[in-house]
Scaffold this motif. Structure first.
Motif, mmCIF file in Angstrom:
data_model
loop_
_atom_site.group_PDB
_atom_site.id
_atom_site.type_symbol
_atom_site.label_atom_id
_atom_site.label_comp_id
_atom_site.label_asym_id
_atom_site.label_seq_id
_atom_site.Cartn_x
_atom_site.Cartn_y
_atom_site.Cartn_z
ATOM 1 N N PRO A 139 0.835 -1.200 0.000
ATOM 2 C CA PRO A 139 0.000 0.000 0.000
ATOM 3 C C PRO A 139 0.871 1.252 0.000
ATOM 4 O O PRO A 139 2.025 1.222 0.445
ATOM 5 C CB PRO A 139 -0.775 -0.113 1.313
ATOM 6 N N VAL A 140 0.317 2.320 -0.504
ATOM 7 C CA VAL A 140 0.982 3.612 -0.394
ATOM 8 C C VAL A 140 1.101 3.944 1.094
ATOM 9 O O VAL A 140 0.159 3.753 1.862
ATOM 10 C CB VAL A 140 0.162 4.700 -1.116
ATOM 11 N N ILE A 141 2.267 4.390 1.511
ATOM 12 C CA ILE A 141 2.484 4.702 2.927
ATOM 13 C C ILE A 141 2.854 6.173 3.080
ATOM 14 O O ILE A 141 3.724 6.688 2.371
ATOM 15 C CB ILE A 141 3.588 3.821 3.536
ATOM 16 N N LYS A 142 2.176 6.819 4.010
ATOM 17 C CA LYS A 142 2.486 8.206 4.348
ATOM 18 C C LYS A 142 2.808 8.293 5.832
ATOM 19 O O LYS A 142 2.044 7.816 6.670
ATOM 20 C CB LYS A 142 1.301 9.117 4.030
ATOM 21 N N TYR A 143 3.959 8.868 6.145
ATOM 22 C CA TYR A 143 4.315 9.150 7.533
ATOM 23 C C TYR A 143 4.116 10.641 7.746
ATOM 24 O O TYR A 143 4.790 11.471 7.127
ATOM 25 C CB TYR A 143 5.767 8.759 7.820
ATOM 26 N N CYS A 144 3.170 10.981 8.603
ATOM 27 C CA CYS A 144 2.764 12.368 8.756
ATOM 28 C C CYS A 144 3.226 12.945 10.087
ATOM 29 O O CYS A 144 3.646 12.222 10.996
ATOM 30 C CB CYS A 144 1.237 12.463 8.644
ATOM 31 N N ILE A 152 10.389 3.019 4.025
ATOM 32 C CA ILE A 152 9.783 2.659 2.739
ATOM 33 C C ILE A 152 8.570 3.525 2.425
ATOM 34 O O ILE A 152 7.818 3.243 1.493
ATOM 35 C CB ILE A 152 9.382 1.175 2.695
ATOM 36 N N ALA A 153 8.365 4.577 3.219
ATOM 37 C CA ALA A 153 7.223 5.462 2.979
ATOM 38 C C ALA A 153 7.323 6.111 1.603
ATOM 39 O O ALA A 153 8.417 6.383 1.098
ATOM 40 C CB ALA A 153 7.146 6.533 4.056
ATOM 41 N N ASP A 154 6.175 6.368 1.032
ATOM 42 C CA ASP A 154 6.103 7.060 -0.257
ATOM 43 C C ASP A 154 5.938 8.559 -0.067
ATOM 44 O O ASP A 154 6.386 9.354 -0.883
ATOM 45 C CB ASP A 154 4.915 6.525 -1.064
ATOM 46 N N TYR A 155 5.268 8.931 1.027
ATOM 47 C CA TYR A 155 4.957 10.333 1.298
ATOM 48 C C TYR A 155 5.347 10.684 2.728
ATOM 49 O O TYR A 155 5.246 9.860 3.642
ATOM 50 C CB TYR A 155 3.455 10.599 1.145
ATOM 51 N N ILE A 156 5.776 11.931 2.918
ATOM 52 C CA ILE A 156 6.019 12.466 4.254
ATOM 53 C C ILE A 156 5.158 13.710 4.412
ATOM 54 O O ILE A 156 5.086 14.538 3.500
ATOM 55 C CB ILE A 156 7.507 12.787 4.494
ATOM 56 N N GLY A 157 4.502 13.818 5.555
ATOM 57 C CA GLY A 157 3.572 14.915 5.759
ATOM 58 C C GLY A 157 4.039 15.916 6.788
ATOM 59 O O GLY A 157 4.566 15.545 7.852
ATOM 60 N N PHE A 158 3.834 17.175 6.477
ATOM 61 C CA PHE A 158 4.132 18.267 7.393
ATOM 62 C C PHE A 158 2.834 19.008 7.695
ATOM 63 O O PHE A 158 2.062 19.314 6.786
ATOM 64 C CB PHE A 158 5.147 19.242 6.776
ATOM 65 N N VAL A 185 3.870 16.109 1.483
ATOM 66 C CA VAL A 185 2.460 16.452 1.660
ATOM 67 C C VAL A 185 2.357 17.613 2.647
ATOM 68 O O VAL A 185 2.885 17.536 3.762
ATOM 69 C CB VAL A 185 1.649 15.260 2.197
ATOM 70 N N ALA A 186 1.701 18.675 2.235
ATOM 71 C CA ALA A 186 1.459 19.824 3.107
ATOM 72 C C ALA A 186 0.019 19.741 3.607
ATOM 73 O O ALA A 186 -0.921 19.751 2.817
ATOM 74 C CB ALA A 186 1.675 21.132 2.353
ATOM 75 N N VAL A 187 -0.137 19.628 4.928
ATOM 76 C CA VAL A 187 -1.458 19.448 5.521
ATOM 77 C C VAL A 187 -1.966 20.775 6.078
ATOM 78 O O VAL A 187 -1.288 21.425 6.880
ATOM 79 C CB VAL A 187 -1.415 18.389 6.634
ATOM 80 N N PHE A 188 -3.183 21.142 5.651
ATOM 81 C CA PHE A 188 -3.805 22.387 6.085
ATOM 82 C C PHE A 188 -5.181 22.097 6.675
ATOM 83 O O PHE A 188 -5.852 21.139 6.274
ATOM 84 C CB PHE A 188 -3.985 23.354 4.915
ATOM 85 N N GLU A 227 5.474 28.950 -1.473
ATOM 86 C CA GLU A 227 6.583 29.813 -1.863
ATOM 87 C C GLU A 227 7.911 29.347 -1.264
ATOM 88 O O GLU A 227 8.985 29.691 -1.769
ATOM 89 C CB GLU A 227 6.305 31.253 -1.412
ATOM 90 N N GLN A 228 7.846 28.549 -0.195
ATOM 91 C CA GLN A 228 9.068 28.136 0.498
ATOM 92 C C GLN A 228 9.382 26.653 0.397
ATOM 93 O O GLN A 228 10.547 26.257 0.391
ATOM 94 C CB GLN A 228 8.953 28.512 1.994
ATOM 95 N N VAL A 229 8.335 25.837 0.320
ATOM 96 C CA VAL A 229 8.494 24.387 0.417
ATOM 97 C C VAL A 229 8.109 23.715 -0.901
ATOM 98 O O VAL A 229 7.075 24.036 -1.481
ATOM 99 C CB VAL A 229 7.610 23.818 1.552
ATOM 100 N N PRO A 230 8.918 22.758 -1.394
ATOM 101 C CA PRO A 230 8.561 22.012 -2.604
ATOM 102 C C PRO A 230 7.492 20.963 -2.278
ATOM 103 O O PRO A 230 7.796 19.878 -1.778
ATOM 104 C CB PRO A 230 9.884 21.352 -3.015
ATOM 105 N N VAL A 231 6.247 21.287 -2.546
ATOM 106 C CA VAL A 231 5.112 20.459 -2.148
ATOM 107 C C VAL A 231 4.589 19.647 -3.335
ATOM 108 O O VAL A 231 4.381 20.182 -4.424
ATOM 109 C CB VAL A 231 3.975 21.342 -1.579
ATOM 110 N N ASP A 232 4.384 18.358 -3.099
ATOM 111 C CA ASP A 232 3.821 17.478 -4.124
ATOM 112 C C ASP A 232 2.323 17.271 -3.954
ATOM 113 O O ASP A 232 1.609 17.040 -4.929
ATOM 114 C CB ASP A 232 4.509 16.105 -4.075
ATOM 115 N N VAL A 233 1.861 17.336 -2.702
ATOM 116 C CA VAL A 233 0.451 17.106 -2.407
ATOM 117 C C VAL A 233 -0.025 18.128 -1.380
ATOM 118 O O VAL A 233 0.643 18.362 -0.374
ATOM 119 C CB VAL A 233 0.218 15.692 -1.829
#
Length: 217
Positions: free
Chosen positions: A4-9, A24-30, A58-61, A74-80
């Motif tokens: 499965p796709v794995i995100k560590y947030c 092995i995570a695919d995504y990291i969340g801030f 991943v940028a979480v709002f 403007e500061q962070v290279p965000v994919d999601v």
């Protein structure tokens, strides 16, 4: 099943980022919303330059203004961009038109979640299904009733969307979740000790994941 796709947030320090970057995570969340894991985009940008991770960001709002989002982009290279509040279809659509990455919508598990998935499907690329805890948007460490997971997966596939399961996933129960063959898994507190990302917990999680899948890293 495939991995499965794995995100560590909830990455909230340089050391956290170093830890999850070896996983092995695919995504990291801030988290860029009011939370015990909230981070400043200035420091996130510095950490990412130092670690140079290949993970997708991943940028979480939660109910952000357009200015909030733009300040991070403007500061962070965000994919999601992940919306985790009561954002409207119009706002998400507007952001999606100007943002080149993916848009995810977090939804809480309750009686009307399926209807909400249908409502948002036209403006997002993926869902994050989380526990519903009064007064909190996420990161609760509380598991919801996973009997609903197969239905959430079915609806997401119907709309050709990704669906991640969040809320209280840890090394003790992830094998149970994997039996349901989720498309994705989102972890935060389940990989922490004293609110810091733990190599030990991540290794236990990933051992269980790789025991249940046909592919590995």
């Amino acid at each position: 099943m495939n991995k499965p796709v794995i995100k560590y947030c909830g990455v909230q320090s340089l050391n956290d980022l170093k830890v999850v970057s070896q996983s092995i995570a695919d995504y990291i969340g801030f988290i860029f919303a009011e939370s015990k894991r909230k981070v400043d985009p200035f420091y996130v940008a510095k950490w990412l330059k130092e670690v140079n991770t290949t993970k997708k960001v991943v940028a979480v709002f939660v109910n952000p203004t357009d200015e909030d989002i733009n300040s991070v982009l403007e500061q962070v290279p965000v994919d999601v961009i992940q919306f985790h509040g009561n954002e409207t279809i119009d706002q998400i659509s507007r952001v999606g038109h100007s943002f080149e990455g993916q848009i995810w919508k977090a939804l809480h598990h309750h009686d009307e979640t399926i209807e909400e998935m249908e409502l948002y499907q036209s403006v997002i690329d993926g869902y994050v299904i989380d526990s519903r805890i009064k007064g909190q948007w996420g990161g609760t460490g509380v598991k919801f009733d996973w009997n609903a997971v197969p239905t959430y997966i079915e609806v997401a596939k119907r709309y050709n969307k990704l669906c991640l399961i969040a809320g209280g996933v840890n090394e003790e129960n992830i094998s149970e979740l994997l039996l349901l063959q989720p498309q994705g898994i989102d972890l935060s507190s389940g990989i922490e000790i004293d609110q810091k990302k733990s190599n030990e917990k991540i290794q236990k999680i990933e051992e269980r994941v790789l025991q249940n899948v046909d592919i590995s890293r």
